[in-house]
Motif scaffolding. Sequence first.
Motif, short mmCIF file in Angstrom:
data_model
loop_
_atom_site.label_atom_id
_atom_site.label_comp_id
_atom_site.label_asym_id
_atom_site.label_seq_id
_atom_site.Cartn_x
_atom_site.Cartn_y
_atom_site.Cartn_z
N ARG A 43 71.15 49.96 23.84
CA ARG A 43 72.60 50.12 23.81
C ARG A 43 73.30 48.99 23.06
NH1 ARG A 43 73.55 49.73 28.93
NH2 ARG A 43 74.40 47.62 28.88
N VAL A 44 72.73 47.77 23.12
CA VAL A 44 73.39 46.58 22.58
C VAL A 44 72.53 45.98 21.47
CG1 VAL A 44 74.28 44.28 23.11
CG2 VAL A 44 74.43 46.11 24.83
N LYS A 45 73.17 45.45 20.44
CA LYS A 45 72.46 44.78 19.35
C LYS A 45 72.25 43.32 19.72
CE LYS A 45 72.69 43.66 14.42
NZ LYS A 45 71.26 43.98 14.22
N TYR A 46 71.05 42.99 20.15
CA TYR A 46 70.71 41.62 20.52
C TYR A 46 70.03 40.90 19.36
CZ TYR A 46 71.71 42.92 25.36
OH TYR A 46 72.33 43.34 26.51
N GLU A 47 70.11 39.57 19.38
CA GLU A 47 69.46 38.75 18.37
C GLU A 47 68.05 38.32 18.81
OE1 GLU A 47 70.94 38.21 15.50
OE2 GLU A 47 72.86 39.09 16.11
N LEU A 48 67.84 38.31 20.15
CA LEU A 48 66.56 37.84 20.68
C LEU A 48 66.45 38.28 22.14
CD1 LEU A 48 64.90 34.39 20.16
CD2 LEU A 48 65.44 35.08 22.52
N ILE A 49 65.20 38.48 22.59
CA ILE A 49 64.94 38.85 23.98
C ILE A 49 64.05 37.80 24.64
CG2 ILE A 49 63.84 40.54 25.51
CD1 ILE A 49 64.52 42.69 23.42
N LEU A 50 64.47 37.30 25.81
CA LEU A 50 63.63 36.44 26.66
C LEU A 50 63.05 37.32 27.75
CD1 LEU A 50 65.79 33.19 27.06
CD2 LEU A 50 63.58 33.39 25.91
N LEU A 51 61.75 37.42 27.79
CA LEU A 51 61.09 38.42 28.62
C LEU A 51 60.08 37.80 29.58
CD1 LEU A 51 60.33 41.39 29.26
CD2 LEU A 51 58.84 41.34 27.24
N ASP A 52 60.31 37.98 30.88
CA ASP A 52 59.34 37.55 31.88
C ASP A 52 58.19 38.55 31.93
OD1 ASP A 52 58.28 36.04 33.99
OD2 ASP A 52 59.24 37.31 35.49
N ILE A 53 57.01 38.06 32.27
CA ILE A 53 55.85 38.96 32.35
C ILE A 53 55.78 39.66 33.70
CG2 ILE A 53 53.33 39.06 32.47
CD1 ILE A 53 53.17 37.04 30.28
N MET A 54 55.92 38.90 34.78
CA MET A 54 55.78 39.47 36.13
C MET A 54 57.10 40.07 36.58
SD MET A 54 52.64 38.89 36.54
CE MET A 54 52.41 39.29 38.28
N LEU A 55 57.28 41.35 36.28
CA LEU A 55 58.49 42.07 36.64
C LEU A 55 58.16 43.20 37.60
CD1 LEU A 55 60.06 42.42 33.08
CD2 LEU A 55 60.96 40.99 34.93
N PRO A 56 59.10 43.61 38.45
CA PRO A 56 58.86 44.78 39.31
C PRO A 56 58.76 46.04 38.46
CG PRO A 56 61.16 44.08 39.45
CD PRO A 56 60.44 43.02 38.67
N GLY A 57 57.82 46.90 38.80
CA GLY A 57 57.65 48.13 38.02
C GLY A 57 56.88 47.84 36.74
N ILE A 58 57.44 48.20 35.60
CA ILE A 58 56.81 47.96 34.31
C ILE A 58 56.74 46.46 34.04
CG2 ILE A 58 59.04 48.29 33.18
CD1 ILE A 58 57.58 49.25 30.72
N ASP A 59 55.56 45.94 33.65
CA ASP A 59 55.45 44.50 33.44
C ASP A 59 55.87 44.13 32.01
OD1 ASP A 59 53.32 44.90 31.66
OD2 ASP A 59 51.79 44.49 33.15
N GLY A 60 55.93 42.82 31.76
CA GLY A 60 56.42 42.34 30.48
C GLY A 60 55.55 42.74 29.31
N PHE A 61 54.23 42.83 29.50
CA PHE A 61 53.34 43.22 28.41
C PHE A 61 53.67 44.64 27.92
CE2 PHE A 61 50.34 40.23 30.68
CZ PHE A 61 50.45 39.22 29.73
N GLU A 62 53.72 45.56 28.88
CA GLU A 62 54.02 46.95 28.52
C GLU A 62 55.43 47.08 27.96
OE1 GLU A 62 54.07 51.44 30.53
OE2 GLU A 62 53.41 49.70 31.71
N LEU A 63 56.34 46.32 28.54
CA LEU A 63 57.73 46.39 28.09
C LEU A 63 57.86 45.89 26.65
CD1 LEU A 63 60.60 47.07 28.99
CD2 LEU A 63 60.83 44.72 29.83
N CYS A 64 57.16 44.82 26.32
CA CYS A 64 57.19 44.28 24.96
C CYS A 64 56.70 45.34 23.97
CB CYS A 64 56.32 43.03 24.87
SG CYS A 64 56.41 42.18 23.28
N GLN A 65 55.64 46.03 24.34
CA GLN A 65 55.10 47.08 23.48
C GLN A 65 56.12 48.20 23.27
OE1 GLN A 65 51.34 48.62 24.94
NE2 GLN A 65 50.58 48.81 22.87
N LYS A 66 56.85 48.53 24.30
CA LYS A 66 57.89 49.56 24.18
C LYS A 66 59.03 49.09 23.28
CE LYS A 66 57.09 51.92 28.60
NZ LYS A 66 56.84 53.26 28.02
#
Length: 228
Positions: A43-66
């Motif tokens: 929805r939003v145009k971001y310049e950068l994403i800070l992503l934790d790995i240990m997240l509830p549900g989908i983890d950071g690895f899978e999320l990064c791939q998405k």
Amino acid sequence: MRKILIIEDEESIANLEKDYLELSGFEVDIVSTGDEGLVSAKRVKYELILLDIMLPGIDGFELCQKFRQFVDIPILMVTARKEDIDKIKGFNRGADDYIVKPFNPNELVARVKAHISRYDRLTNQQQKDSSISINGLVIDHRDRRIYVNEEERILTAKEFDLLYFLTNNPNQVFSKEQLLERIWGYDALGDSTTVTVHIRKLREKIEKDPAKPRYIETIWGVGYRFKH
């Protein structure tokens, strides 16, 4: 203002990151789950994403791939897991950097600024250049797209930047340390794993036989070069 998305389920850490980034002039959004992160990034145009790995549900690895299916902005993984296998896994999913908790907030801000600045410079330069074709490999600098024998290959932002740099300096040998400085903009704490993983992923995507590379050659004990 440049906008940054923080995906972190530990409120204290998320607020610490936000406070320091806002003091540096960034606008920051925080979400605590991967699903919220996907919605926000679309929805939003971001310049950068800070992503934790240990997240509830989908983890950071899978999320990064998405994320890599629809954005090429820098993604920095922030995590308490510091094993090399986790770093390699993160880079394989498309992460650009890996910051281990506990971290110095000033270092985090410096890394964020370095990645955004480097991304801006490379993107602006690439937009000025036309496409080039080398032995069946076509690099469209303006649209940041890659084709091998007319078949498009999807690269992450750093994979593209690395390939772009090597093709613009053909037949020159660069050490891992030089590539870290040129592409990532700092010494990455001396971690050559970053370059090794990105070179391997590039070969898997553009080489017919990654074990016998046609484009990116290893010069043992020295570094890598693009053969032209």
